[in-house]
Write a protein that holds these residues in place. Structure first.
Motif, PDB file in Angstrom:
ATOM      1  N   UNK A 153      -8.223  26.592 -11.411  1.00  0.00           N
ATOM      2  CA  UNK A 153      -7.453  25.400 -11.716  1.00  0.00           C
ATOM      3  C   UNK A 153      -6.410  25.310 -11.238  1.00  0.00           C
ATOM      4  N   UNK A 154      -5.715  26.602 -11.929  1.00  0.00           N
ATOM      5  CA  UNK A 154      -4.456  26.117 -11.920  1.00  0.00           C
ATOM      6  C   UNK A 154      -3.753  26.450 -10.397  1.00  0.00           C
ATOM      7  N   UNK A 155      -4.623  26.846  -9.724  1.00  0.00           N
ATOM      8  CA  UNK A 155      -3.898  26.968  -8.418  1.00  0.00           C
ATOM      9  C   UNK A 155      -4.588  26.171  -7.617  1.00  0.00           C
ATOM     10  N   UNK A 156      -5.926  25.743  -7.273  1.00  0.00           N
ATOM     11  CA  UNK A 156      -6.889  25.028  -7.107  1.00  0.00           C
ATOM     12  C   UNK A 156      -6.017  23.524  -6.727  1.00  0.00           C
ATOM     13  N   UNK A 157      -5.645  23.316  -8.134  1.00  0.00           N
ATOM     14  CA  UNK A 157      -5.510  21.167  -8.190  1.00  0.00           C
ATOM     15  C   UNK A 157      -3.530  21.273  -7.718  1.00  0.00           C
ATOM     16  N   UNK A 158      -2.597  22.608  -7.925  1.00  0.00           N
ATOM     17  CA  UNK A 158      -1.558  22.277  -6.686  1.00  0.00           C
ATOM     18  C   UNK A 158      -2.182  22.772  -5.262  1.00  0.00           C
ATOM     19  N   UNK A 159      -2.545  23.396  -5.049  1.00  0.00           N
ATOM     20  CA  UNK A 159      -3.111  23.618  -3.860  1.00  0.00           C
ATOM     21  C   UNK A 159      -3.580  22.805  -2.288  1.00  0.00           C
ATOM     22  N   UNK A 160      -4.262  21.893  -3.484  1.00  0.00           N
ATOM     23  CA  UNK A 160      -4.939  20.211  -3.052  1.00  0.00           C
ATOM     24  C   UNK A 160      -4.399  19.368  -2.969  1.00  0.00           C
ATOM     25  N   UNK A 161      -2.841  19.109  -3.671  1.00  0.00           N
ATOM     26  CA  UNK A 161      -2.302  18.555  -3.427  1.00  0.00           C
ATOM     27  C   UNK A 161      -1.236  18.292  -2.998  1.00  0.00           C
ATOM     28  N   UNK A 162      -0.733  19.901  -2.243  1.00  0.00           N
ATOM     29  CA  UNK A 162      -0.273  19.837  -1.570  1.00  0.00           C
ATOM     30  C   UNK A 162      -0.126  19.729  -0.109  1.00  0.00           C
ATOM     31  N   UNK A 163      -1.618  19.551  -0.140  1.00  0.00           N
ATOM     32  CA  UNK A 163      -2.242  18.977   1.143  1.00  0.00           C
ATOM     33  C   UNK A 163      -2.773  17.806   1.100  1.00  0.00           C
ATOM     34  N   UNK A 164      -2.343  17.042   0.726  1.00  0.00           N
ATOM     35  CA  UNK A 164      -2.654  15.462   0.768  1.00  0.00           C
ATOM     36  C   UNK A 164      -3.840  14.942  -0.007  1.00  0.00           C
ATOM     37  N   UNK A 165      -4.973  15.704  -0.663  1.00  0.00           N
ATOM     38  CA  UNK A 165      -6.013  15.436  -1.567  1.00  0.00           C
ATOM     39  C   UNK A 165      -5.766  14.980  -2.868  1.00  0.00           C
ATOM     40  N   UNK A 166      -6.617  13.408  -3.890  1.00  0.00           N
ATOM     41  CA  UNK A 166      -6.632  13.445  -5.039  1.00  0.00           C
ATOM     42  C   UNK A 166      -7.076  14.352  -5.532  1.00  0.00           C
ATOM     43  N   UNK A 167      -6.695  14.615  -6.594  1.00  0.00           N
ATOM     44  CA  UNK A 167      -7.510  15.229  -7.088  1.00  0.00           C
ATOM     45  C   UNK A 167      -8.272  14.266  -9.437  1.00  0.00           C
TER      46      UNK A 167
END
Length: 327
Positions: A153-167
């Motif tokens: 999650x410590x990778x998926x959350x910032x990766x998703x945020x960097x590509x404009x995804x709401x988490x």
């Protein structure tokens, strides 16, 4: 050379093993850091054997320096002795050296330490696979990432945020929620205080329903939550730490066109893994270099203390990755 071996009683020891024999397509990497994964614990317990041809010892992701390049690897790639690299392995990372096929290597990203680089390959490849290949996630979508304090999650959350995804993510306590504020999830659900199924029901009613869920927990709550997703949503199961069984309203699945997808990185072909790594370097490395996406490092220990490092994961103490250094 030395590697971490598993004793008959499941304890660990740092002991002599044969030196790797470099194949034509391989690069020999002198390992400087190796990151831990839950798959390592499963392998230690005898439940997750390495793929054929891989060493018996654990370790799926490393960072280090190339010290030898095979003939075919030199012809088919630009790798050379002295290059700083990180690598995705089928196994064998808890050691002083590792043979790595040339297309399983990635350059250490700019502005990234070797410890950080070791924490990248498995987690980032798993994140990319499930977000963009299995999940087909798009800017503006909403992601549910369970177990927000996990290394993945410590990778998926910032990766998703960097590509404009709401988490949206879940944690067990307010203290854990405070510890992951740097990940910048849009909504952190403390499940001892809020019912995640009710939260998703509320989000659906408010027009913010989940398009993609990445679930390492499973169990009873999965069947309750899957009813409150966007039409056409993807629920991706990567583990079942909270239980292997659940109840699902199947009518809800076909009426809402929800897809349940089972996904593991380790079962993919070498060719698929190589494609994922190439996509990471192309799409994600620039965001690592700018600091938009970084692995969260919880603790760094010398490899001789691998057993203590494993205990951190067994007890669920870590927020982010645990990394072993190799002298």
């Amino acid at each position: 050379m030395k590697a971490i071996l598993v004793n008959d009683d499941r304890s660990l020891r740092w002991d002599e093993v044969p030196n790797p024999i470099v194949g034509d397509e391989d690069c020999l990497v002198k390992i400087e850091a190796a990151a831990l994964n839950r798959a390592d614990l499963m392998q230690r317990e005898g439940d997750y054997p390495p793929p054929p041809g891989c060493p018996d010892w654990m370790g799926l992701e490393i960072a280090g320096t190339i010290v030898e390049v095979g003939k075919v690897a030199a012809e088919k790639s630009n790798w050379k002795v002295g290059d700083k690299v990180c690598a995705l392995l089928g196994g064998g990372g808890y050691a002083q050296y590792a043979n790595v096929k040339y297309d399983m290597l990635m350059p250490v990203p700019e502005n990234c330490s070797m410890v950080e680089a070791a924490a990248i390959p498995e987690a980032f490849a798993t994140a990319y696979l499930n977000l963009f290949i299995e999940g087909n996630i798009k800017p503006g979508n909403t992601l549910l990432m369970n177990a927000g304090a996990s290394g993945l999650a410590s990778v998926i959350i910032p990766m998703a945020k960097a590509f404009g995804v709401r988490v949206i993510t879940t944690v067990l306590t307010d203290e854990i929620a405070a510890s992951i504020t740097h990940l910048k999830a849009d909504r952190v659900v403390v499940t001892t205080k809020e019912d995640i199924a009710e939260v998703l029901k509320e989000e659906l009613a408010a027009g913010h329903s989940v398009d993609v869920a990445i679930d390492c927990l499973g169990g009873e709550i999965m069947g309750k939550c899957i009813h409150y997703l966007t039409h056409g949503a993807r629920w991706i199961m990567i583990a079942a730490l909270a239980g292997q069984f659940t109840q699902i309203d199947l009518k809800n699945i076909y009426v809402r066109n929800v897809r349940i997808i089972g996904s593991t990185l380790r079962s993919r072909t070498p060719e698929t893994k190589a494609q994922i790594l190439a996509s990471l370097v192309r799409d994600v490395w620039p965001k690592v270099a700018t600091g938009e996406v970084k692995p969260t490092i919880y603790k760094v220990l010398p490899i001789q203390e691998a057993e203590a490092a494993h205990d951190i994961l067994y007890k669920g103490q870590n927020v982010g990755k645990v990394v072993l250094t190799v002298e």
